[in-house]
Design a protein around this motif. Structure first.
Motif, PDB file in Angstrom:
ATOM      1  N   MET A   1       0.848  -1.195   0.000  1.00  0.00           N
ATOM      2  CA  MET A   1       0.000   0.000   0.000  1.00  0.00           C
ATOM      3  C   MET A   1       0.885   1.248   0.000  1.00  0.00           C
ATOM      4  N   THR A   2       0.621   2.123  -0.932  1.00  0.00           N
ATOM      5  CA  THR A   2       1.420   3.335  -1.038  1.00  0.00           C
ATOM      6  C   THR A   2       1.038   4.336   0.056  1.00  0.00           C
ATOM      7  N   GLY A   3       1.878   5.369   0.199  1.00  0.00           N
ATOM      8  CA  GLY A   3       1.594   6.398   1.199  1.00  0.00           C
ATOM      9  C   GLY A   3       0.313   7.138   0.915  1.00  0.00           C
ATOM     10  N   ARG A   4       0.022   7.377  -0.369  1.00  0.00           N
ATOM     11  CA  ARG A   4      -1.212   8.076  -0.727  1.00  0.00           C
ATOM     12  C   ARG A   4      -2.431   7.233  -0.369  1.00  0.00           C
ATOM     13  N   GLU A   5      -2.341   5.899  -0.603  1.00  0.00           N
ATOM     14  CA  GLU A   5      -3.468   5.021  -0.272  1.00  0.00           C
ATOM     15  C   GLU A   5      -3.691   4.955   1.233  1.00  0.00           C
ATOM     16  N   ARG A   6      -2.552   4.888   1.982  1.00  0.00           N
ATOM     17  CA  ARG A   6      -2.687   4.870   3.443  1.00  0.00           C
ATOM     18  C   ARG A   6      -3.310   6.165   3.945  1.00  0.00           C
ATOM     19  N   HIS A   7      -2.911   7.279   3.351  1.00  0.00           N
ATOM     20  CA  HIS A   7      -3.491   8.560   3.754  1.00  0.00           C
ATOM     21  C   HIS A   7      -4.986   8.614   3.448  1.00  0.00           C
ATOM     22  N   GLY A   8      -5.379   8.092   2.258  1.00  0.00           N
ATOM     23  CA  GLY A   8      -6.796   8.074   1.906  1.00  0.00           C
ATOM     24  C   GLY A   8      -7.603   7.185   2.835  1.00  0.00           C
ATOM     25  N   THR A   9      -7.046   6.017   3.199  1.00  0.00           N
ATOM     26  CA  THR A   9      -7.739   5.113   4.126  1.00  0.00           C
ATOM     27  C   THR A   9      -7.889   5.744   5.497  1.00  0.00           C
ATOM     28  N   GLY A  10      -6.817   6.400   5.965  1.00  0.00           N
ATOM     29  CA  GLY A  10      -6.899   7.071   7.260  1.00  0.00           C
ATOM     30  C   GLY A  10      -7.915   8.196   7.263  1.00  0.00           C
ATOM     31  N   ALA A  11      -7.998   8.940   6.169  1.00  0.00           N
ATOM     32  CA  ALA A  11      -8.985  10.028   6.079  1.00  0.00           C
ATOM     33  C   ALA A  11     -10.398   9.481   6.102  1.00  0.00           C
ATOM     34  N   ARG A  12     -10.638   8.368   5.408  1.00  0.00           N
ATOM     35  CA  ARG A  12     -11.974   7.765   5.418  1.00  0.00           C
ATOM     36  C   ARG A  12     -12.348   7.269   6.803  1.00  0.00           C
ATOM     37  N   LEU A  13     -11.377   6.667   7.516  1.00  0.00           N
ATOM     38  CA  LEU A  13     -11.654   6.183   8.871  1.00  0.00           C
ATOM     39  C   LEU A  13     -11.982   7.340   9.808  1.00  0.00           C
ATOM     40  N   ARG A  14     -11.233   8.432   9.684  1.00  0.00           N
ATOM     41  CA  ARG A  14     -11.512   9.591  10.527  1.00  0.00           C
ATOM     42  C   ARG A  14     -12.884  10.183  10.213  1.00  0.00           C
ATOM     43  N   ARG A  15     -13.225  10.207   8.923  1.00  0.00           N
ATOM     44  CA  ARG A  15     -14.533  10.732   8.542  1.00  0.00           C
ATOM     45  C   ARG A  15     -15.662   9.846   9.070  1.00  0.00           C
ATOM     46  N   MET A  16     -15.479   8.514   8.980  1.00  0.00           N
ATOM     47  CA  MET A  16     -16.488   7.587   9.498  1.00  0.00           C
ATOM     48  C   MET A  16     -16.638   7.734  11.007  1.00  0.00           C
ATOM     49  N   LEU A  17     -15.509   7.897  11.707  1.00  0.00           N
ATOM     50  CA  LEU A  17     -15.556   8.083  13.147  1.00  0.00           C
ATOM     51  C   LEU A  17     -16.273   9.377  13.507  1.00  0.00           C
ATOM     52  N   ALA A  18     -15.993  10.442  12.749  1.00  0.00           N
ATOM     53  CA  ALA A  18     -16.663  11.718  13.002  1.00  0.00           C
ATOM     54  C   ALA A  18     -18.167  11.596  12.789  1.00  0.00           C
ATOM     55  N   TYR A  19     -18.586  10.903  11.715  1.00  0.00           N
ATOM     56  CA  TYR A  19     -20.010  10.704  11.468  1.00  0.00           C
ATOM     57  C   TYR A  19     -20.658   9.890  12.581  1.00  0.00           C
ATOM     58  N   ALA A  20     -19.936   8.860  13.068  1.00  0.00           N
ATOM     59  CA  ALA A  20     -20.486   8.038  14.141  1.00  0.00           C
ATOM     60  C   ALA A  20     -20.695   8.855  15.411  1.00  0.00           C
ATOM     61  N   VAL A  21     -19.733   9.725  15.722  1.00  0.00           N
ATOM     62  CA  VAL A  21     -19.862  10.571  16.912  1.00  0.00           C
ATOM     63  C   VAL A  21     -21.027  11.549  16.740  1.00  0.00           C
ATOM     64  N   LEU A  22     -21.162  12.137  15.533  1.00  0.00           N
ATOM     65  CA  LEU A  22     -22.269  13.064  15.288  1.00  0.00           C
ATOM     66  C   LEU A  22     -23.624  12.365  15.390  1.00  0.00           C
ATOM     67  N   ILE A  23     -23.714  11.140  14.857  1.00  0.00           N
ATOM     68  CA  ILE A  23     -24.968  10.391  14.951  1.00  0.00           C
ATOM     69  C   ILE A  23     -25.296  10.079  16.405  1.00  0.00           C
ATOM     70  N   LEU A  24     -24.280   9.729  17.192  1.00  0.00           N
ATOM     71  CA  LEU A  24     -24.499   9.442  18.604  1.00  0.00           C
ATOM     72  C   LEU A  24     -25.041  10.677  19.334  1.00  0.00           C
ATOM     73  N   PHE A  25     -24.424  11.822  19.102  1.00  0.00           N
ATOM     74  CA  PHE A  25     -24.904  13.044  19.748  1.00  0.00           C
ATOM     75  C   PHE A  25     -26.308  13.413  19.272  1.00  0.00           C
ATOM     76  N   ALA A  26     -26.587  13.188  17.981  1.00  0.00           N
ATOM     77  CA  ALA A  26     -27.926  13.478  17.464  1.00  0.00           C
ATOM     78  C   ALA A  26     -28.968  12.618  18.160  1.00  0.00           C
ATOM     79  N   LEU A  27     -28.654  11.339  18.379  1.00  0.00           N
ATOM     80  CA  LEU A  27     -29.593  10.452  19.069  1.00  0.00           C
ATOM     81  C   LEU A  27     -29.800  10.878  20.516  1.00  0.00           C
ATOM     82  N   VAL A  28     -28.717  11.308  21.165  1.00  0.00           N
ATOM     83  CA  VAL A  28     -28.830  11.761  22.555  1.00  0.00           C
ATOM     84  C   VAL A  28     -29.749  12.975  22.663  1.00  0.00           C
TER      85      VAL A  28
END
Length: 284
Positions: free
Chosen positions: A1-28
């Motif tokens: 896996m190249t550095g660009r691919e690792r960076h893209g995967t990390g960005a997607r994971l951070r975005r998914m985590l951010a969405y999960a946190v926002l959904i949790l707060f919305a439910l609360v």
């Protein structure tokens, strides 16, 4: 896996985590409203036995029938509409007028008055309750419609919002109006104010919401049940004015009905509200 691919995967994971946190707060934040809505359609035994269940069993509109037939809810609605419309109209006109003066008219003490407006915004409203009662009582306004409207008809936050917007208006427009023979008020009313539509809608929404939901002021302004607004009347229900029992469906049905007008106005004018708030913030 190249550095660009690792960076893209990390960005997607951070975005998914951010969405999960926002959904949790919305439910609360949304779950209490879901419980309120569900409980309004429950029977008294079901609400007492399953207070946190989001599904009524059985579904009934008995609480709404009792709200309209067994309480002063219709009178509270009329009082709230009258008071809210008067306060909202007064704030939109007077706050915009004061905001224009502080933003565009040169006069001695303008900076000091602006600082005082900001200082008033920092004062907790509860601190002013007793002084409000004493003033209203001394002026003979206590327990009247005037007492509900007059102390709230101007708002420091509204003045600040309008001032910030008017600061963004190009001075060349006022100069052109003066060259055409327009006076100060004519320039404000016919030239500058029509440009302030986003800020005016923002102020209208905020004024309507705050005056519709105003409770502390009504406690010190009126005592006659015929002058109760919705927040005061619902607080009276919550205090158990109709007798024994929890009466959760009745109380939450009344609260749900009181929420509908503000929710409708905010949904209809949401884009103007966001635009006006963003423009005001960008000028700070």
């Amino acid at each position: 896996m190249t550095g660009r691919e690792r960076h893209g995967t990390g960005a997607r994971l951070r975005r998914m985590l951010a969405y999960a946190v926002l959904i949790l707060f919305a439910l609360v934040f949304l779950y209490p409203f879901v419980i309120q809505t569900a409980t309004a359609f429950k029977t008294e035994p079901d609400a007492a036995a399953h207070p946190l269940s989001p599904i009524p069993d059985p579904v009934t509109t008995e609480a709404f029938a009792q709200v309209f037939g067994g309480t002063g809810f219709p009178l509270w609605v009329v009082n709230s509409l009258a008071v809210t419309l008067l306060i909202t109209a007064g704030r939109v006109f007077l706050d915009s007028l004061a905001g224009y003066a502080l933003a565009r008219l040169p006069f001695r003490g303008r900076g000091a008055i602006t600082a005082m407006v900001l200082a008033v915004m920092a004062v907790p409203g509860v601190v002013l309750l007793i002084p409000k009662f004493l003033v209203l009582n001394q002026l003979g306004l206590y327990d009247t419609y005037t007492a509900l409207v007059l102390p709230l008809i101007v708002d420091a936050a509204g003045v600040f919002i309008m001032r910030q917007f008017f600061l963004s208006v190009p001075p060349s427009l006022e100069e052109a109006a003066r060259m055409d023979g327009a006076g100060v008020f004519r320039t404000y009313w016919s030239v500058i104010l029509p440009m302030a539509r986003p800020a005016l809608i923002t102020l209208t929404i905020l004024s309507f919401q705050s005056s519709w939901n105003e409770f502390p002021h009504t406690v010190v302004a009126v005592q006659d049940p015929a002058l109760y607004t919705l927040p005061r009347g619902i607080a009276n229900l919550v205090a158990g004015s109709l007798g024994a029992g929890t009466q959760y469906p009745l109380k939450l049905a009344a609260a749900l009905l009181a929420t509908i007008p503000v929710a409708i106005i905010f949904i209809v004018f949401q884009r103007y509200f966001v635009r006006g708030a963003a423009e005001g913030a960008s000028k700070e």
